[in-house]
Design a protein around this motif. Sequence first.
Motif, PDB file in Angstrom:
ATOM      1  N   LEU A   1       9.298  12.357 -13.682  1.00 28.78           N
ATOM      2  CA  LEU A   1       9.441  11.181 -14.682  1.00 28.78           C
ATOM      3  C   LEU A   1       9.619  11.718 -16.050  1.00 28.78           C
ATOM      4  N   ASP A   2      10.070  10.881 -16.908  1.00 30.10           N
ATOM      5  CA  ASP A   2      10.040  11.213 -18.300  1.00 30.10           C
ATOM      6  C   ASP A   2       8.755  11.007 -18.946  1.00 30.10           C
ATOM      7  N   GLU A   3       7.932  10.281 -18.393  1.00 21.89           N
ATOM      8  CA  GLU A   3       6.652   9.648 -18.883  1.00 21.89           C
ATOM      9  C   GLU A   3       5.740   9.116 -17.777  1.00 21.89           C
ATOM     10  N   PRO A   4       4.459   9.242 -17.811  1.00 20.85           N
ATOM     11  CA  PRO A   4       3.539   8.460 -16.722  1.00 20.85           C
ATOM     12  C   PRO A   4       3.943   7.227 -16.943  1.00 20.85           C
ATOM     13  N   PRO A   5       4.173   6.402 -15.449  1.00 20.00           N
ATOM     14  CA  PRO A   5       4.395   4.956 -15.307  1.00 20.00           C
ATOM     15  C   PRO A   5       3.070   4.280 -15.821  1.00 20.00           C
ATOM     16  N   PHE A   6       2.227   4.425 -15.845  1.00 17.61           N
ATOM     17  CA  PHE A   6       0.954   3.752 -16.453  1.00 17.61           C
ATOM     18  C   PHE A   6       0.156   4.483 -17.172  1.00 17.61           C
ATOM     19  N   ASP A   7      -0.818   4.183 -18.125  1.00 22.10           N
ATOM     20  CA  ASP A   7      -1.527   4.573 -18.919  1.00 22.10           C
ATOM     21  C   ASP A   7      -3.133   4.851 -18.111  1.00 22.10           C
ATOM     22  N   SER A   8      -3.102   5.457 -17.234  1.00 18.48           N
ATOM     23  CA  SER A   8      -4.449   5.626 -16.612  1.00 18.48           C
ATOM     24  C   SER A   8      -4.314   7.017 -15.728  1.00 18.48           C
ATOM     25  N   GLU A   9      -5.463   7.381 -14.875  1.00 22.14           N
ATOM     26  CA  GLU A   9      -5.485   8.439 -14.083  1.00 22.14           C
ATOM     27  C   GLU A   9      -4.630   8.536 -13.050  1.00 22.14           C
ATOM     28  N   PHE A  10      -4.295   7.263 -12.286  1.00 20.82           N
ATOM     29  CA  PHE A  10      -3.538   7.261 -11.329  1.00 20.82           C
ATOM     30  C   PHE A  10      -1.801   7.342 -11.901  1.00 20.82           C
ATOM     31  N   GLY A  11      -1.523   7.017 -13.150  1.00 21.43           N
ATOM     32  CA  GLY A  11      -0.286   7.184 -13.729  1.00 21.43           C
ATOM     33  C   GLY A  11      -0.115   8.843 -13.904  1.00 21.43           C
TER      34      GLY A  11
ATOM     35  N   GLU B   1      12.949   5.231  -5.107  1.00 18.99           N
ATOM     36  CA  GLU B   1      12.638   4.816  -3.708  1.00 18.99           C
ATOM     37  C   GLU B   1      11.587   3.739  -3.942  1.00 18.99           C
ATOM     38  N   TRP B   2      10.338   4.169  -4.491  1.00 16.80           N
ATOM     39  CA  TRP B   2       9.394   3.306  -4.705  1.00 16.80           C
ATOM     40  C   TRP B   2       9.987   1.944  -5.506  1.00 16.80           C
ATOM     41  N   VAL B   3      10.434   1.924  -6.448  1.00 14.96           N
ATOM     42  CA  VAL B   3      10.906   0.700  -7.071  1.00 14.96           C
ATOM     43  C   VAL B   3      11.648  -0.228  -5.953  1.00 14.96           C
ATOM     44  N   GLU B   4      12.391   0.348  -5.194  1.00 12.39           N
ATOM     45  CA  GLU B   4      13.191  -0.491  -4.260  1.00 12.39           C
ATOM     46  C   GLU B   4      11.942  -0.894  -3.098  1.00 12.39           C
ATOM     47  N   ARG B   5      11.139  -0.453  -2.712  1.00 13.73           N
ATOM     48  CA  ARG B   5      10.208  -0.625  -1.652  1.00 13.73           C
ATOM     49  C   ARG B   5       9.397  -1.833  -2.493  1.00 13.73           C
ATOM     50  N   GLN B   6       9.014  -1.700  -3.918  1.00 13.29           N
ATOM     51  CA  GLN B   6       8.174  -2.786  -4.534  1.00 13.29           C
ATOM     52  C   GLN B   6       9.136  -4.024  -4.561  1.00 13.29           C
TER      53      GLN B   6
ATOM     54  N   GLN C   1       3.538 -12.865  -6.802  1.00  9.39           N
ATOM     55  CA  GLN C   1       3.500 -13.223  -8.176  1.00  9.39           C
ATOM     56  C   GLN C   1       2.985 -11.747  -8.949  1.00  9.39           C
ATOM     57  N   PRO C   2       3.780 -11.058  -9.442  1.00  8.19           N
ATOM     58  CA  PRO C   2       3.370  -9.597  -9.892  1.00  8.19           C
ATOM     59  C   PRO C   2       2.574  -9.585 -10.977  1.00  8.19           C
ATOM     60  N   TRP C   3       2.202 -10.843 -11.860  1.00  4.97           N
ATOM     61  CA  TRP C   3       1.529 -10.766 -12.860  1.00  4.97           C
ATOM     62  C   TRP C   3      -0.056 -11.221 -12.271  1.00  4.97           C
ATOM     63  N   THR C   4      -0.241 -11.518 -11.318  1.00  9.28           N
ATOM     64  CA  THR C   4      -1.700 -11.900 -10.929  1.00  9.28           C
ATOM     65  C   THR C   4      -2.291 -10.690 -10.410  1.00  9.28           C
ATOM     66  N   PRO C   5      -3.836 -10.398 -10.613  1.00  8.79           N
ATOM     67  CA  PRO C   5      -4.358  -9.267 -10.556  1.00  8.79           C
ATOM     68  C   PRO C   5      -4.482  -8.918  -8.715  1.00  8.79           C
ATOM     69  N   GLN C   6      -4.416  -9.934  -7.981  1.00  8.64           N
ATOM     70  CA  GLN C   6      -4.327  -9.659  -6.542  1.00  8.64           C
ATOM     71  C   GLN C   6      -3.137  -8.822  -5.985  1.00  8.64           C
ATOM     72  N   ALA C   7      -1.871  -9.503  -6.654  1.00  4.78           N
ATOM     73  CA  ALA C   7      -0.474  -8.923  -6.365  1.00  4.78           C
ATOM     74  C   ALA C   7      -0.609  -7.298  -7.024  1.00  4.78           C
TER      75      ALA C   7
ATOM     76  N   LEU D   1      -0.150  -3.865  -4.714  1.00  2.00           N
ATOM     77  CA  LEU D   1       1.113  -3.013  -5.037  1.00  2.00           C
ATOM     78  C   LEU D   1       0.488  -1.572  -5.460  1.00  2.00           C
ATOM     79  N   VAL D   2      -0.672  -1.441  -6.227  1.00  2.00           N
ATOM     80  CA  VAL D   2      -1.049  -0.192  -6.366  1.00  2.00           C
ATOM     81  C   VAL D   2      -1.631   0.552  -5.125  1.00  2.00           C
ATOM     82  N   GLU D   3      -2.110  -0.400  -4.210  1.00  2.26           N
ATOM     83  CA  GLU D   3      -2.526   0.112  -2.911  1.00  2.26           C
ATOM     84  C   GLU D   3      -1.474   0.757  -2.059  1.00  2.26           C
ATOM     85  N   GLN D   4      -0.279   0.071  -2.022  1.00  4.42           N
ATOM     86  CA  GLN D   4       0.797   0.136  -1.282  1.00  4.42           C
ATOM     87  C   GLN D   4       1.272   1.524  -2.117  1.00  4.42           C
ATOM     88  N   MET D   5       1.412   1.691  -3.341  1.00  7.09           N
ATOM     89  CA  MET D   5       2.081   2.760  -4.001  1.00  7.09           C
ATOM     90  C   MET D   5       1.157   4.150  -3.654  1.00  7.09           C
ATOM     91  N   GLU D   6       0.003   4.000  -3.686  1.00  5.97           N
ATOM     92  CA  GLU D   6      -0.867   5.191  -3.149  1.00  5.97           C
ATOM     93  C   GLU D   6      -0.557   5.737  -1.891  1.00  5.97           C
TER      94      GLU D   6
END
Length: 90
Positions: free
Chosen positions: A17-27, A41-46, A56-62, A66-71
């Motif tokens: 990637l050109d840059e980390p996708p998140f400003d975190s350790e996971f990113g 591939e992940w973007v399509e899965r997401q 609803q991607p703006w909710t903390p639960q979603a 998604l982070v759990e699924q990405m991991e």
Amino acid sequence: MAHMVFCVRNKKEMEGLDEPPFDSEFGQKIYKNVSKAAWGEWVERQKMLLNEYRLQPWTPQAQQFLVEQMEEFFFGSGSALPSEYMPPSQ
């Protein structure tokens, strides 16, 4: 020069990637271990997960789901598809 990584998903050296996708350790972990191709591939899965589970991607639960699924997708067994999922016919 492109940022190269040994992709955990494709098991070979690929353009990262050109840059980390998140400003975190996971990113940072994704930036150092995931290729652009695997990220695509992940973007399509997401998208599929968002639609199938009607998230609803703006909710903390979603976001947490998604982070759990990405991991799992990148660093685990691959993230299971929803049991009701039917791939689109081409």
